[in-house]
Design a protein around this motif. Structure first.
Motif, mmCIF file in Angstrom:
data_model
loop_
_atom_site.group_PDB
_atom_site.id
_atom_site.type_symbol
_atom_site.label_atom_id
_atom_site.label_comp_id
_atom_site.label_asym_id
_atom_site.label_seq_id
_atom_site.Cartn_x
_atom_site.Cartn_y
_atom_site.Cartn_z
ATOM 1 N N GLY A 236 0.801 4.021 -2.901
ATOM 2 C CA GLY A 236 0.589 5.433 -2.592
ATOM 3 C C GLY A 236 1.643 6.325 -3.235
ATOM 4 O O GLY A 236 1.333 7.385 -3.783
ATOM 5 N N LYS B 112 -6.493 8.537 -4.798
ATOM 6 C CA LYS B 112 -5.871 7.230 -4.590
ATOM 7 C C LYS B 112 -4.963 7.242 -3.361
ATOM 8 O O LYS B 112 -4.942 6.281 -2.590
ATOM 9 C CB LYS B 112 -5.076 6.832 -5.832
ATOM 10 C CG LYS B 112 -5.947 6.457 -7.032
ATOM 11 C CD LYS B 112 -5.100 5.980 -8.196
ATOM 12 C CE LYS B 112 -5.981 5.554 -9.354
ATOM 13 N NZ LYS B 112 -5.182 5.076 -10.514
ATOM 14 N N TYR C 262 -5.313 4.679 -0.163
ATOM 15 C CA TYR C 262 -4.253 3.817 0.349
ATOM 16 C C TYR C 262 -3.888 4.184 1.784
ATOM 17 O O TYR C 262 -3.625 3.298 2.621
ATOM 18 C CB TYR C 262 -3.016 3.914 -0.543
ATOM 19 C CG TYR C 262 -3.266 3.425 -1.963
ATOM 20 C CD1 TYR C 262 -3.967 2.245 -2.192
ATOM 21 C CD2 TYR C 262 -2.798 4.135 -3.068
ATOM 22 C CE1 TYR C 262 -4.203 1.786 -3.484
ATOM 23 C CE2 TYR C 262 -3.027 3.680 -4.363
ATOM 24 C CZ TYR C 262 -3.741 2.510 -4.568
ATOM 25 O OH TYR C 262 -3.973 2.064 -5.846
ATOM 26 N N LEU D 265 0.829 -1.213 0.000
ATOM 27 C CA LEU D 265 0.000 0.000 0.000
ATOM 28 C C LEU D 265 0.866 1.266 0.000
ATOM 29 O O LEU D 265 0.516 2.261 -0.645
ATOM 30 C CB LEU D 265 -0.941 -0.011 1.205
ATOM 31 C CG LEU D 265 -2.043 -1.084 1.158
ATOM 32 C CD1 LEU D 265 -2.781 -1.145 2.488
ATOM 33 C CD2 LEU D 265 -3.029 -0.782 0.025
#
Length: 342
Positions: free
Chosen positions: A15, A24, A28, A11
């Motif tokens: 990111g 987004k 994340y 994640l």
């Protein structure tokens, strides 16, 4: 744990990769926060639960015998005297006394003098005693099998119980593929030729049943859970970490027990020749510990197991399932690539 760590890293990578998209990045970040909050909240709830579990009093005897002294047969009297003297200093009556792996650096079964010493000590204190030693069985015609073992002396019984280490250290306690690698025995660097034990033995103390995991057997989750499934009320780990020296090794080896305690929600008493000797509660908290390379006697209480965890019941199905899923995803990706290239 590794799955959790891997997903946090994935994640974070996503990111950074999509840093230009605030939506987004926030998604994340929210998922990362959730991955931290979920175990945190669950942990608080579990640790605040009250328990009325029965307890057992155990004494750990850390002899701190140097390696060059331990295996010198001429100094066998000294080895036993150290542990005998320390044990007699135990100030109160306890339910179990632990000596470390190879505390008796001989074939104790074949040494009447030292065998009687241990039995007399256990009887005089009216306390069961566990210690590590070497053992053997006779195959016939001068042929033997040798074991790294734990003996359990019980003042309430005439006989003693034996556990032979199941998971041996390769290239130290045995050589794998002896037909191919047997030549290694000709090199004198301390190789042993032990036979792995076959039986998952639980010693029966009046307060509860327990296995005596020897040395790095505590590293293996599936081995430990099998003992718990057989009915262990607490775990014992005896070890000699003297060969590590003053490195990170003794501390890392000791910390492994924390994972086994959490996985099975079970207490652990760990007795090491040179440390770290310690008590671990069912939630992985180290309640008492010794320093390394000192003689010490540590007495403490640990609660007996009162539940079976999901992991204890079902084992590594999650890890196996994730591995299978990863293989399927990889196979599908390769299949799409091959089809696409056509």
């Amino acid at each position: 744990m590794s799955f959790w760590i891997a997903w946090i890293n994935v994640l974070v990578y996503l990111g950074v990769k999509n840093f230009a998209s605030s939506r987004k990045v926030l998604t994340y970040a929210a998922l990362i926060l959730l991955l931290f909050l979920a175990p945190f909240v669950s942990g608080i709830k579990v640790l605040n639960q009250k328990t009325d579990a029965k307890q057992i009093d155990i004494t750990l005897v850390q002899g701190n015998i140097p390696q060059d002294v331990k295996w010198d047969y001429k100094l066998l009297d000294y080895n036993f005297k150290v542990f005998d003297d320390l044990t007699k200093k135990v100030p109160e009556k306890v339910d179990l006394i632990l000596w470390p792996e190879t505390a008796a650096p001989c074939y104790l079964r074949a040494e009447p003098k030292y065998f009687s010493l241990i039995k007399s000590l256990s009887d005089s204190l009216q306390t069961p005693l566990v210690l590590g030693t070497n053992d053997y069985s006779v195959l016939g015609q001068g042929s033997y099998l040798y074991y790294n073992s734990a003996f359990y002396f019980d003042p309430y019984q005439n006989n003693f119980a034996v556990y032979n280490k199941i998971h041996l250290v390769p290239f130290s306690e045995w050589v794998p593929y002896p037909k191919i690698l047997g030549w290694l025995y000709r090199i004198k660097f301390g190789l042993s030729d032990y036979t792995p034990g076959k039986d998952y033995v639980l010693f029966e103390n009046p307060k509860g049943k327990f296995p005596a995991l020897i040395c790095f057997e505590a590293v293996f989750p599936d081995l430990v859970r099998k003992f718990v499934l057989k009915g262990a009320d607490f775990l014992v780990n005896i070890t000699n970490d003297g060969w590590w020296g003053k490195t990170a090794g003794p501390f890392q080896h000791a910390q492994i027990n924390v994972f086994r305690a959490i996985e099975n929600r079970i207490s652990i008493a760990r007795c090491a020749n040179t440390g770290v000797s310690m008590f671990v509660d069912p939630y992985g908290r180290i309640t008492q510990r010794t320093k390394i390379y000192v003689q010490d006697v540590l007495t403490g209480k640990i609660p007996l197991r009162n539940e079976l965890t999901f992991y204890t019941r079902y084992g590594d199905w999650f890890a196996k399932g994730v591995s299978l899923l990863s293989v399927l995803i990889l196979a599908y990706s390769l299949f799409r690539k091959v089809v696409g290239d056509r």
